[in-house]
Design a protein around this motif. Sequence first.
Motif, PDB file in Angstrom:
ATOM      1  N   PHE A  78       0.836  -1.201   0.000  1.00  0.00           N
ATOM      2  CA  PHE A  78       0.000   0.000   0.000  1.00  0.00           C
ATOM      3  C   PHE A  78       0.873   1.253   0.000  1.00  0.00           C
ATOM      4  N   ALA A  79       1.976   1.191   0.731  1.00  0.00           N
ATOM      5  CA  ALA A  79       2.910   2.331   0.731  1.00  0.00           C
ATOM      6  C   ALA A  79       3.521   2.488  -0.666  1.00  0.00           C
ATOM      7  N   GLU A  80       3.889   1.387  -1.285  1.00  0.00           N
ATOM      8  CA  GLU A  80       4.451   1.439  -2.649  1.00  0.00           C
ATOM      9  C   GLU A  80       3.432   1.979  -3.646  1.00  0.00           C
ATOM     10  N   MET A  85       0.262   7.276   4.450  1.00  0.00           N
ATOM     11  CA  MET A  85      -0.013   6.788   5.804  1.00  0.00           C
ATOM     12  C   MET A  85      -0.642   5.399   5.647  1.00  0.00           C
ATOM     13  N   VAL A  86      -0.134   4.453   6.408  1.00  0.00           N
ATOM     14  CA  VAL A  86      -0.696   3.097   6.354  1.00  0.00           C
ATOM     15  C   VAL A  86      -0.901   2.636   7.788  1.00  0.00           C
ATOM     16  N   SER A  87      -2.137   2.218   8.103  1.00  0.00           N
ATOM     17  CA  SER A  87      -2.366   1.777   9.482  1.00  0.00           C
ATOM     18  C   SER A  87      -2.867   0.343   9.522  1.00  0.00           C
ATOM     19  N   ILE A 103       6.474  -0.455   6.818  1.00  0.00           N
ATOM     20  CA  ILE A 103       5.767   0.738   6.303  1.00  0.00           C
ATOM     21  C   ILE A 103       6.725   1.934   6.300  1.00  0.00           C
ATOM     22  N   ARG A 104       7.423   2.105   7.411  1.00  0.00           N
ATOM     23  CA  ARG A 104       8.366   3.228   7.517  1.00  0.00           C
ATOM     24  C   ARG A 104       9.496   3.111   6.502  1.00  0.00           C
ATOM     25  N   LYS A 105       9.909   1.897   6.239  1.00  0.00           N
ATOM     26  CA  LYS A 105      10.998   1.669   5.276  1.00  0.00           C
ATOM     27  C   LYS A 105      10.616   2.196   3.894  1.00  0.00           C
ATOM     28  N   GLN A 106       9.325   2.184   3.604  1.00  0.00           N
ATOM     29  CA  GLN A 106       8.838   2.708   2.314  1.00  0.00           C
ATOM     30  C   GLN A 106       8.655   4.218   2.361  1.00  0.00           C
ATOM     31  N   GLY A 107       8.962   4.833   3.496  1.00  0.00           N
ATOM     32  CA  GLY A 107       8.851   6.283   3.609  1.00  0.00           C
ATOM     33  C   GLY A 107       7.460   6.762   3.988  1.00  0.00           C
ATOM     34  N   ALA A 108       6.579   5.843   4.381  1.00  0.00           N
ATOM     35  CA  ALA A 108       5.225   6.247   4.788  1.00  0.00           C
ATOM     36  C   ALA A 108       5.137   6.301   6.307  1.00  0.00           C
ATOM     37  N   LYS A 109       4.114   7.001   6.794  1.00  0.00           N
ATOM     38  CA  LYS A 109       3.866   7.039   8.244  1.00  0.00           C
ATOM     39  C   LYS A 109       3.157   5.742   8.634  1.00  0.00           C
ATOM     40  N   ALA A 110       3.583   5.189   9.771  1.00  0.00           N
ATOM     41  CA  ALA A 110       3.025   3.914  10.220  1.00  0.00           C
ATOM     42  C   ALA A 110       2.039   4.149  11.359  1.00  0.00           C
TER      43      ALA A 110
END
Length: 220
Positions: A78-80, A85-87, A103-110
């Motif tokens: 989903f981050a890709e 933001m992915v929860s 999630i954070r590794k993809q640069g999104a907020k977890a």
Amino acid sequence: MIEIAPSILSADFTRLGEQIEAAERGGATIVHVDVMDGHFVPNITVGLPVVRSLARATRLPLDTHLMISDPGLYAEQFAEAGARMVSVHVEGHPHIHRTLASIRKQGAKAGVVINPGTSLGALDEVLQFADYVLVMSVNPGFGGQEFIPTSVEKIRRLRRMIDERGLDVRIEVDGGIGRENIATVAAAGAEIFVAGTAVFGQGDPAASVRGLLSAAAQLV
Ligand code: DX5
Ligand code: ZN
């Protein structure tokens, strides 16, 4: 900072782009996307292709709320796909620590999501690895449900827990938010307000978002 995150679940799916634009005109700063698999919750909604299209259609950050079994298998995708933001729910997820890191590794907020029937204790070991906590103020699965009043006290306790630990974790709230309760919930410590029915159920999404923002600014 108070932010309104309209949930597209209650929008007209044949003109999502337009509806999101209208909400943005009213001051919405996040787009909430409810992903349901018919297994974790008794309802099915949208998945990766819709997130990819929305990421091209709006500059607003997409906030994907994963109500799916085995979120660890999909969160990174989903981050890709463009979600910023992915929860994921704490319930029934044995490897949430790893999922938050992916999630954070993809640069999104977890984000970590907690159901109405789940105690704040479930967040104890993961709070420090999350950028935000999404407190469900209805049982997930459907829009248009009534706000569960005990959520206010739960948010207040969560705010205290975060502050006592000196963490930089935001609180998002989801379910039954409207003009009548948004100020009370904001005073308890929530900052991001998901609203489906209150934004897309009344005809004019821009005016509805404006109404929510001004109601949130009222003193309680
Ligand atoms: C419920 C979803 C919510 C829903 C909120 O499972 O997580 O995001 O769209 O809808 P309202 O604002 O109508 O309660
Ligand atoms: Zn949601």
